[in-house]
Design an enzyme around this catalytic site. Structure first.
Site, short mmCIF file in Angstrom:
data_model
loop_
_atom_site.label_atom_id
_atom_site.label_comp_id
_atom_site.label_asym_id
_atom_site.label_seq_id
_atom_site.Cartn_x
_atom_site.Cartn_y
_atom_site.Cartn_z
N HIS A 1 0.84 -1.20 0.00
CA HIS A 1 0.00 0.00 0.00
C HIS A 1 0.88 1.25 0.00
O HIS A 1 0.98 1.95 -1.00
CB HIS A 1 -0.93 -0.06 1.21
CG HIS A 1 -2.02 0.96 1.23
ND1 HIS A 1 -2.25 1.84 0.20
CD2 HIS A 1 -2.96 1.24 2.16
CE1 HIS A 1 -3.29 2.60 0.51
NE2 HIS A 1 -3.73 2.26 1.69
N HIS B 1 -1.04 0.29 -12.06
CA HIS B 1 -1.97 0.56 -10.97
C HIS B 1 -3.21 -0.28 -11.17
O HIS B 1 -3.64 -0.50 -12.29
CB HIS B 1 -2.34 2.06 -10.95
CG HIS B 1 -2.94 2.50 -9.66
ND1 HIS B 1 -4.26 2.31 -9.35
CD2 HIS B 1 -2.38 3.13 -8.60
CE1 HIS B 1 -4.49 2.81 -8.14
NE2 HIS B 1 -3.38 3.31 -7.65
N ASP C 1 3.80 6.85 -6.93
CA ASP C 1 5.04 6.54 -6.22
C ASP C 1 6.30 6.70 -7.07
O ASP C 1 7.41 6.61 -6.55
CB ASP C 1 5.00 5.10 -5.69
CG ASP C 1 4.06 4.98 -4.52
OD1 ASP C 1 4.03 5.92 -3.72
OD2 ASP C 1 3.36 3.96 -4.41
N1 ACO Z 1 6.28 -3.75 -14.42
C1 ACO Z 1 6.19 -4.72 -15.38
N2 ACO Z 1 5.06 -5.35 -15.70
C2 ACO Z 1 3.96 -5.02 -15.02
C3 ACO Z 1 3.98 -4.04 -14.01
C4 ACO Z 1 5.18 -3.39 -13.72
N3 ACO Z 1 5.27 -2.45 -12.79
N4 ACO Z 1 2.74 -3.91 -13.49
C5 ACO Z 1 1.98 -4.80 -14.15
N5 ACO Z 1 2.72 -5.46 -15.08
C6 ACO Z 1 2.23 -6.45 -16.04
C7 ACO Z 1 1.97 -7.79 -15.38
O1 ACO Z 1 3.10 -8.61 -15.44
C8 ACO Z 1 0.83 -8.31 -16.21
O2 ACO Z 1 1.35 -8.76 -17.43
P1 ACO Z 1 0.77 -10.11 -18.13
O3 ACO Z 1 -0.64 -9.77 -18.49
O4 ACO Z 1 1.66 -10.35 -19.29
O5 ACO Z 1 0.85 -11.17 -17.06
C9 ACO Z 1 0.00 -7.07 -16.52
O6 ACO Z 1 0.96 -5.98 -16.51
C10 ACO Z 1 -1.12 -6.80 -15.52
O7 ACO Z 1 -0.55 -6.74 -14.20
P2 ACO Z 1 -1.33 -7.16 -12.88
O8 ACO Z 1 -0.33 -7.58 -11.86
O9 ACO Z 1 -2.45 -8.10 -13.20
O10 ACO Z 1 -1.99 -5.78 -12.45
P3 ACO Z 1 -2.59 -5.43 -11.00
O11 ACO Z 1 -3.67 -4.46 -11.23
O12 ACO Z 1 -2.94 -6.66 -10.23
O13 ACO Z 1 -1.34 -4.78 -10.26
C11 ACO Z 1 0.16 -3.21 -9.35
C12 ACO Z 1 -1.21 -3.43 -10.02
C13 ACO Z 1 0.30 -4.10 -8.09
C14 ACO Z 1 0.26 -1.75 -8.90
C15 ACO Z 1 1.27 -3.53 -10.37
O14 ACO Z 1 1.14 -2.71 -11.51
C16 ACO Z 1 2.66 -3.43 -9.79
O15 ACO Z 1 3.15 -4.37 -9.16
N6 ACO Z 1 3.36 -2.23 -9.94
C17 ACO Z 1 4.64 -2.03 -9.37
C18 ACO Z 1 4.52 -1.68 -7.87
C19 ACO Z 1 3.99 -0.28 -7.66
O16 ACO Z 1 4.45 0.68 -8.25
N7 ACO Z 1 3.03 -0.16 -6.71
C20 ACO Z 1 2.44 1.14 -6.33
C21 ACO Z 1 1.00 1.27 -6.76
S1 ACO Z 1 0.38 2.88 -6.36
C22 ACO Z 1 -0.05 2.82 -4.73
O17 ACO Z 1 -0.37 1.82 -4.18
C23 ACO Z 1 -0.07 4.09 -3.91
#
Ligand code: ACO
Length: 429
Positions: free
Chosen positions: A267, A306, A362
């Site tokens: 988070h 996100h 972030d």
């Molecule tokens: N880098 C590379 N690939 C990514 C990233 C990333 N940062 N985020 C998502 N993807 C890819 C996944 O691998 C997936 O690919 P696929 O379809 O080939 O398997 C696709 O994009 C969808 O990703 P999900 O994990 O299903 O998306 P979800 O909505 O569950 O996750 C999250 C969102 C957790 C924020 C994710 O984008 C992530 O881990 N980002 C990096 C961490 C981050 O910056 N978190 C802060 C969020 S903002 C906040 O909380 C205040």
């Protein structure tokens, strides 16, 4: 077209009409679907509430596909540019912008509740020298409930207002003191001559000088960051505040639960991970190899993507601009160049375009916090101070919402049934 859903239960062949209101069906209506009168009704399985609305709310609107964020109907861009954190706090809590008189009274009230009871100070001094400031903040906010036992009268509007003012006012004091404790420095009392954010900076950084005067550009940038973090509808911590608040406990205990939720790395902690990633990449020439590794699934590009935003996070755009203002005072964080180049390359790359991965809030915030001399453990404390009016607005809405009940999800039981207990003396004989 009728606003209803026709469901056919193939177990019984029976059909049901379920009304659709505001784009949703009531889970309780699905509960009427059952195979026999003495069988449990149909439940909805949704870990993480991915597609379950837990409340009606008029606080914050998000359209993740279009990259829109509005507090009480006002776009975040306008609030960040033209408002102040305390005005935004008023807006979130009261639902409308204040008149001049209302604003002045609000600022006055908050300013004069920034002090905490001296016992809070000795309580905080009791933490270990290396205590995490977020743990200290969570415990101290929870402890405030013992200083204000009248806060249990949550159906009294005047009483709620008093606790809301106290909490918004005292959060910077507790946050700054958590920081000072970790640094082994004496606590600095609030200076009521200063504005909200300038006072916070004074409590953080003042040493032997008579008055601590922060650079106005830094004050403005931090105030803007607080505005950007002030609410984000039903996120994990707002949900924690609401869930605990639904038991009708006092608001200090509810907000302490919100702080606990925000403490977690999924988070509030991603900006720290961004800094670690940028530091590891180190130089611009290493970016292409890093991106290839991300595309090959070896790791994630932190600060990108996100759950809700499938477009540029509107807060990230504003933070990028705030970076310029802060770095004008502090000197450029050398990691900025790497971040910008990383963003440029990622936004042109098909992998990220196809998955709608854009910078989130972030991606740049950690760079600013670091430039302001905050250690990474303080990043979530800053987030918590900004988020406090949002938590309180959500809580205030919850306690007045006649449709709300104590939060108590169902489960799908997967364990054993009807076993016969043998006492330990016989089992171990
Ligand atoms: N880098 C590379 N690939 C990514 C990233 C990333 N940062 N985020 C998502 N993807 C890819 C996944 O691998 C997936 O690919 P696929 O379809 O080939 O398997 C696709 O994009 C969808 O990703 P999900 O994990 O299903 O998306 P979800 O909505 O569950 O996750 C999250 C969102 C957790 C924020 C994710 O984008 C992530 O881990 N980002 C990096 C961490 C981050 O910056 N978190 C802060 C969020 S903002 C906040 O909380 C205040």
């Amino acid at each position: 077209m009728t606003d209803s859903l026709t469901v056919r239960d193939n177990r019984t062949g029976q059909e049901y009409d379920v009304p659709i209101v505001d784009g949703a069906i009531k889970a309780a209506d699905l509960g009427k679907i059952r195979t026999a009168d003495d069988e449990p009704g149909l439940a909805v399985y949704d870990p993480g509430f991915v597609n379950t609305a837990s409340c009606r709310s008029a606080v914050t609107f998000i359209d993740g596909d279009k990259g829109i964020l509005e507090y009480r109907g006002y776009p975040i861009e306008q609030l960040a540019e033209k408002s102040t954190f305390l005005e935004v706090a008023y807006l979130l809590v009261h639902g409308e912008l204040p008149t001049k008189a209302e604003y002045e009274a609000w600022v006055h009230e908050i300013t004069f509740h920034t002090f905490v009871h001296e016992n809070v100070k000795s309580f905080m001094e009791g933490f270990r020298y290396d205590a995490h400031p977020m743990g200290m903040l969570m415990a101290s906010v929870g402890a405030l409930s013992t200083f204000y036992p009248d806060a249990v009268h949550i159906s009294d509007a005047e009483n709620r207002h008093m606790q809301i003012v106290r909490m918004i006012a005292k959060m910077p004091t507790l946050g700054a003191w958590s920081f000072r404790h970790a640094q082994g420095k004496p606590f600095v009392y609030p200076d009521n001559e200063l504005g909200y954010t300038a006072n916070f900076l004074s409590m953080l950084f003042k040493m032997s000088e008579q008055n601590y005067v922060a650079d106005p550009r830094i004050v403005k940038a931090l105030d803007t960051l607080f505005i950007l973090h002030a609410d984000h509808e039903q996120n994990c911590s707002a949900n924690a505040v609401r869930s605990v608040g639904s038991s009708q406990v006092d608001p200090y205990s509810s907000v302490a639960a919100g702080i606990g939720a925000l403490y977690g790395p999924l988070h509030g902690g991603a900006n720290e991970a961004v800094l670690r990633m940028l530091r590891r990449i180190g130089t611009k020439d290493k970016i292409p190899a890093f991106i290839e590794g991300v595309k090959a699934g070896e790791e994630r590009l932190m600060g990108f993507g996100h759950r809700v935003y499938k477009n540029y996070d509107p807060r990230a755009k504003i933070i990028k601009k705030a970076c310029d203002d802060v770095f004008e005072v502090t000197g450029v964080n050398p990691l900025l160049e790497i971040a910008q180049e990383l963003e440029r390359i990622a936004l042109e790359d098909e992998y990220f375009v196809k998955r709608k991965l854009y910078p989130n809030v972030d991606f740049y915030s950690g760079l600013i916090y670091e430039a302001l001399q905050f250690p990474p453990e303080m990043f979530t404390v800053l987030f918590a101070i900004g988020r406090t009016p949002g938590w309180l607005a959500q809580w205030n809405e919850l306690v007045q919402d006649k449709e709300q009940k104590i939060a108590r999800p169902k489960q799908i039981y997967t364990g054993e049934r009807g076993l016969t207990f043998t006492p330990a003396s016989e089992r171990w004989a």
